[in-house]
Design a protein around this motif. Structure first.
Motif, PDB file in Angstrom:
ATOM      1  N   GLY A 163       8.033  38.942  22.027  1.00  0.00           N
ATOM      2  CA  GLY A 163       7.925  40.368  21.713  1.00  0.00           C
ATOM      3  C   GLY A 163       9.165  41.169  22.033  1.00  0.00           C
ATOM      4  O   GLY A 163       9.262  42.337  21.636  1.00  0.00           O
ATOM      5  N   ASP A 164      10.145  40.582  22.757  1.00  0.00           N
ATOM      6  CA  ASP A 164      11.415  41.294  22.945  1.00  0.00           C
ATOM      7  C   ASP A 164      12.073  41.503  21.578  1.00  0.00           C
ATOM      8  O   ASP A 164      11.858  40.723  20.641  1.00  0.00           O
ATOM      9  CB  ASP A 164      12.360  40.494  23.857  1.00  0.00           C
ATOM     10  N   LEU A 165      12.917  42.524  21.492  1.00  0.00           N
ATOM     11  CA  LEU A 165      13.593  42.827  20.213  1.00  0.00           C
ATOM     12  C   LEU A 165      14.834  41.951  20.085  1.00  0.00           C
ATOM     13  O   LEU A 165      15.721  42.022  20.938  1.00  0.00           O
ATOM     14  CB  LEU A 165      14.061  44.283  20.206  1.00  0.00           C
ATOM     15  N   VAL A 166      14.886  41.169  19.031  1.00  0.00           N
ATOM     16  CA  VAL A 166      16.043  40.304  18.802  1.00  0.00           C
ATOM     17  C   VAL A 166      16.812  40.880  17.611  1.00  0.00           C
ATOM     18  O   VAL A 166      16.230  41.107  16.552  1.00  0.00           O
ATOM     19  CB  VAL A 166      15.603  38.860  18.479  1.00  0.00           C
ATOM     20  N   VAL A 167      18.095  41.119  17.820  1.00  0.00           N
ATOM     21  CA  VAL A 167      18.943  41.666  16.755  1.00  0.00           C
ATOM     22  C   VAL A 167      20.108  40.707  16.564  1.00  0.00           C
ATOM     23  O   VAL A 167      20.719  40.262  17.543  1.00  0.00           O
ATOM     24  CB  VAL A 167      19.461  43.075  17.121  1.00  0.00           C
ATOM     25  N   GLY A 168      20.392  40.351  15.313  1.00  0.00           N
ATOM     26  CA  GLY A 168      21.480  39.407  15.056  1.00  0.00           C
ATOM     27  C   GLY A 168      22.329  39.837  13.878  1.00  0.00           C
ATOM     28  O   GLY A 168      21.820  40.367  12.885  1.00  0.00           O
TER      29      GLY A 168
END
Ligand SMILES: O=C([O-])CC(=O)C(=O)O
Ligand SMILES: [Mg+2]
Length: 227
Positions: A163-168
């Motif tokens: 549920g953490d926000l992952v941005v790539g």
């Protein structure tokens, strides 16, 4: 038989926050988290080029070189998830390839992040979803387990929870703890505006450089050495 420890899934981020994340370069986001931490050494597979992606982490911890629990996670995915695989940074054997990549697309997975190796790089690079990995290796995985799904993992030295926000993007991958989401995105937006002002000053020739010599003590070196 081996074990897949299956934890409860984490929270789902506000969709509006994810939209705002997609406007923020990972460099701006990591600056907005004190420039410490973040996923290290995980980048687009060679030849890949995709828009910035943001989604909630679907975490997997697998035995290095084995992908049985990754297959399990693919079937547990919710649309928009970013699959984050803690493969222990092991590069001697791939844990995912084009078959799994194509199947992940049909499961609605938004991106794949592997702290380990993948294979079928050309096929993955041509696919519609970004694939980030620490390495490439033609040697394929075993399928014996064990592992965990939705538990806390590490990827490139960063703790990632379901549920953490992952941005790539082209610079790599940043993970924003879900409870810090709106704070970090708000700071990121301010930083982005400040950077845009700097770009305008550079173009206008009014970029203030005085801070460089205010921060440095400069020693002039001559042929005889420093004086
Ligand atoms: O064989 C495997 O398990 C991994 C692989 O190459 C694929 O998914 O295409
Ligand atoms: Mg394959």
């Amino acid at each position: 038989m081996s074990t897949c420890r299956r934890h409860p899934a984490g929270p789902r981020p506000d969709p509006g926050l994810l939209v705002r994340c997609r406007d923020l370069p990972t460099s701006i986001l990591s600056d907005s988290m004190e420039r410490v931490g973040g996923v290290r050494g995980v980048h687009w597979v060679p030849g890949g080029r995709w828009p910035r992606v943001a989604g909630p982490a679907l975490t997997v911890r697998t035995r290095p070189g084995d992908n049985l629990v990754i297959h399990r996670a693919l079937d547990l995915a919710e649309p928009g998830d970013v699959l984050v695989v803690d493969g222990g940074g092991f590069l001697e054997r791939a844990v995912l390839g084009e078959i799994m990549g194509r199947y992940a697309v049909t499961r609605g997975i938004a991106a794949i992040v592997v702290d380990g190796a993948v294979r079928d790089a050309e096929g993955l690079a041509a696919g519609p979803i970004p694939v980030f990995a620490a390495g490439i290796n033609h040697l394929g995985p075993y399928k014996d387990g064990p592992g965990e799904v939705h538990g806390p993992v590490q990827a490139g030295g960063s703790v990632v929870r379901s549920g953490d926000l992952v941005v790539g993007d082209a610079d790599g991958v940043v993970v924003v703890p879900h409870e810090r989401g709106s704070e970090v995105v708000g700071r990121g937006e301010q930083r982005l505006r400040a950077e845009e002002e700097q770009f305008a000053e550079i173009a206008a020739g009014t970029f203030d450089r005085s801070w460089v010599l205010e921060t440095l003590t400069e020693e002039l070196v001559t042929g005889d050495g420093p004086r």
